[in-house]
Write a protein that holds these residues in place. Structure first.
Motif, PDB file in Angstrom:
ATOM      1  N   GLY A 173      39.330  46.582  36.155  1.00 47.17           N
ATOM      2  CA  GLY A 173      38.760  46.442  37.345  1.00 47.17           C
ATOM      3  C   GLY A 173      39.240  45.171  38.009  1.00 47.17           C
ATOM      4  O   GLY A 173      39.905  44.272  37.441  1.00 47.17           O
ATOM      5  N   PRO A 174      38.894  44.970  39.487  1.00 44.68           N
ATOM      6  CA  PRO A 174      39.143  44.090  40.273  1.00 44.68           C
ATOM      7  C   PRO A 174      38.220  42.695  40.035  1.00 44.68           C
ATOM      8  O   PRO A 174      37.184  42.876  39.679  1.00 44.68           O
ATOM      9  CB  PRO A 174      39.185  44.627  41.596  1.00 44.68           C
ATOM     10  CG  PRO A 174      38.226  45.624  41.520  1.00 44.68           C
ATOM     11  CD  PRO A 174      38.148  46.173  40.127  1.00 44.68           C
ATOM     12  N   ARG A 175      38.770  41.808  40.548  1.00 47.95           N
ATOM     13  CA  ARG A 175      37.933  40.418  40.727  1.00 47.95           C
ATOM     14  C   ARG A 175      38.607  39.427  41.628  1.00 47.95           C
ATOM     15  O   ARG A 175      39.680  39.480  41.873  1.00 47.95           O
ATOM     16  CB  ARG A 175      37.725  39.766  39.134  1.00 47.95           C
ATOM     17  CG  ARG A 175      39.175  39.134  38.598  1.00 47.95           C
ATOM     18  CD  ARG A 175      38.904  38.110  37.662  1.00 47.95           C
ATOM     19  NE  ARG A 175      40.232  37.683  36.830  1.00 47.95           N
ATOM     20  CZ  ARG A 175      40.623  36.310  37.213  1.00 47.95           C
ATOM     21  NH1 ARG A 175      40.015  35.795  38.279  1.00 47.95           N
ATOM     22  NH2 ARG A 175      41.702  36.008  36.695  1.00 47.95           N
ATOM     23  N   ALA A 176      37.740  38.588  42.167  1.00 47.37           N
ATOM     24  CA  ALA A 176      38.402  37.607  43.084  1.00 47.37           C
ATOM     25  C   ALA A 176      39.190  36.486  42.204  1.00 47.37           C
ATOM     26  O   ALA A 176      38.895  36.122  41.275  1.00 47.37           O
ATOM     27  CB  ALA A 176      37.421  36.741  43.810  1.00 47.37           C
ATOM     28  N   VAL A 177      40.172  36.128  42.724  1.00 39.06           N
ATOM     29  CA  VAL A 177      41.075  35.017  42.380  1.00 39.06           C
ATOM     30  C   VAL A 177      40.300  33.738  42.618  1.00 39.06           C
ATOM     31  O   VAL A 177      40.038  33.315  43.777  1.00 39.06           O
ATOM     32  CB  VAL A 177      42.449  34.875  42.959  1.00 39.06           C
ATOM     33  CG1 VAL A 177      43.211  33.699  41.955  1.00 39.06           C
ATOM     34  CG2 VAL A 177      43.149  36.120  42.356  1.00 39.06           C
ATOM     35  N   ALA A 178      40.037  32.908  41.463  1.00 39.61           N
ATOM     36  CA  ALA A 178      39.052  31.594  41.837  1.00 39.61           C
ATOM     37  C   ALA A 178      40.039  30.331  42.235  1.00 39.61           C
ATOM     38  O   ALA A 178      41.356  30.494  41.923  1.00 39.61           O
ATOM     39  CB  ALA A 178      38.689  31.165  40.212  1.00 39.61           C
TER      40      ALA A 178
END
Length: 186
Positions: A173-178
């Motif tokens: 799944g997707p996630r924000a890039v820190a």
């Protein structure tokens, strides 16, 4: 740019180095049919029902595009939002199999130029959201993923349009890039 649809979104965009679709993108995982799963991850029949005004709204939009079935090849996805942060009903999907290890600055420059043209024609004052995706289960970024995201971030910072926080996705799944992932280690 080539011909446009009734909603002024270009049907095709020439970006050297990428296969680009702005209509009904190819399924994210080409093996789904063989496994008996019907899914067209990029064909957005209805855009997300809320503006992209918060991190959770953007993540929900990427989850909708992602579909939860994984990826068969490295690719980029772009959402275009109008000046009120409403997503236009098209997903731009680009396959980057030939550049899986590192993006080419010239190619990313062409991408930013085409996105600026798309915004000027279809959503003046709008913004884009980009998600880099690749096959694999680990949400941890590989060195190649970091190079891609850092290069995208650098180009988005210089672009003549607004952008949403960069996202990254794997088969999980997707996630924000820190933000700290976007800083080049010296």
């Amino acid at each position: 740019m080539s011909e446009t649809t009734g909603s002024k979104v270009p049907k095709t965009t020439a970006i050297p180095g990428f296969f680009v679709s702005t209509r009904s993108p190819r399924p994210v995982d080409h093996d789904l049919a063989r496994r008996g799963i019907a899914h067209d991850a990029g064909a957005m029949t209805t855009p997300p029902d809320r503006p992209l005004t918060s991190p959770s709204a953007l993540l929900d939009a990427w989850r909708f595009v992602d579909g939860g079935h994984g990826y068969s090849a490295p690719q980029l996805f772009v959402l275009v939002a109008d000046r009120h942060d409403r997503v236009l009903p098209h997903v731009i999907q680009m396959y980057d199999e030939d550049m899986a290890d590192a993006p080419d600055d010239t190619t990313l420059g062409h991408l930013m130029d085409r996105l600026a043209e798309t915004l000027a024609q279809s959503a003046p004052g709008g913004s884009v959201a980009i998600m880099k995706a690749r096959p694999g289960r680990s949400p941890a970024m590989t060195p190649a993923d970091l190079r891609w995201c850092r290069a995208l971030h650098r180009h988005l910072q210089r672009a003549p349009f607004s952008s949403k926080p960069l996202h990254f996705a794997t088969d999980d799944g997707p996630r924000a890039v820190a933000p700290d992932e976007l800083i080049d280690a010296a």
